[in-house]
Design a protein around this motif. Structure first.
Motif, PDB file in Angstrom:
ATOM      1  N   ALA A  57       5.874   2.830  -1.398  1.00 50.45           N
ATOM      2  CA  ALA A  57       4.524   2.839  -0.812  1.00 50.45           C
ATOM      3  C   ALA A  57       3.750   4.066  -1.273  1.00 50.45           C
ATOM      4  N   HIS A  61       0.495   3.766  -3.680  1.00 51.23           N
ATOM      5  CA  HIS A  61      -0.779   4.329  -3.202  1.00 51.23           C
ATOM      6  C   HIS A  61      -1.319   5.365  -4.172  1.00 51.23           C
ATOM      7  N   TYR A  67      -2.523   1.046  -0.284  1.00 47.40           N
ATOM      8  CA  TYR A  67      -1.128   0.690  -0.048  1.00 47.40           C
ATOM      9  C   TYR A  67      -0.864  -0.739  -0.520  1.00 47.40           C
TER      10      TYR A  67
END
Length: 133
Positions: A57, A61, A67
């Motif tokens: 994640a 990102h 995300y």
């Protein structure tokens, strides 16, 4: 000299890690673009990247600016906008074709991301498809 050597070693390791993370994220992006109609979750996407969920994640990102699940939703909404503007298919059928089994949930998400419900969008943009992002 010692600190310079340590710094160089860590810099090389960090660059290698970033390159590996970038390649993994690009692989997942390609996967999302071709499999967005399937049920996808963070665990599955992280597994495709060969990372644990938190690390994936963060890397996603950092690379994409959003995300993973937000990216998936945005991609699906982009496809929905095109389908709503270019077809007369029922909202329920469009929802199913982009990966949402619940048309009501899809309509709520669509309104959240576009500012209007699918029917309003179709009325405003029929035969005038938006550019695919």
């Amino acid at each position: 000299m010692f600190y310079s050597t340590i710094y160089e070693t860590f810099s090389c390791a960090r660059n290698r890690m970033n390159r590996e993370s970038r390649n993994a994220v690009e692989h997942v992006l390609d996967y999302i673009h071709t499999h967005y109609t399937e049920p996808l979750n963070l665990e599955k996407l992280a597994g495709l990247a060969g990372m644990d969920i938190k690390k994936f994640a963060y890397a996603f990102h950092k690379y994409a600016g959003v995300y993973p699940i937000d990216y998936l939703i945005q991609h699906r909404m982009s496809r929905a906008r095109v389908l709503l503007a270019t077809s007369s298919a029922a909202v329920k059928n469009i929802a199913e074709s982009i990966g949402y089994g619940d048309a009501h949930y899809f309509s709520r998400l669509f309104k959240k991301y576009t500012g209007c419900n699918p029917s309003e969008f179709r009325t405003r943009n029929g035969n005038n498809p938006p550019l695919i992002e």
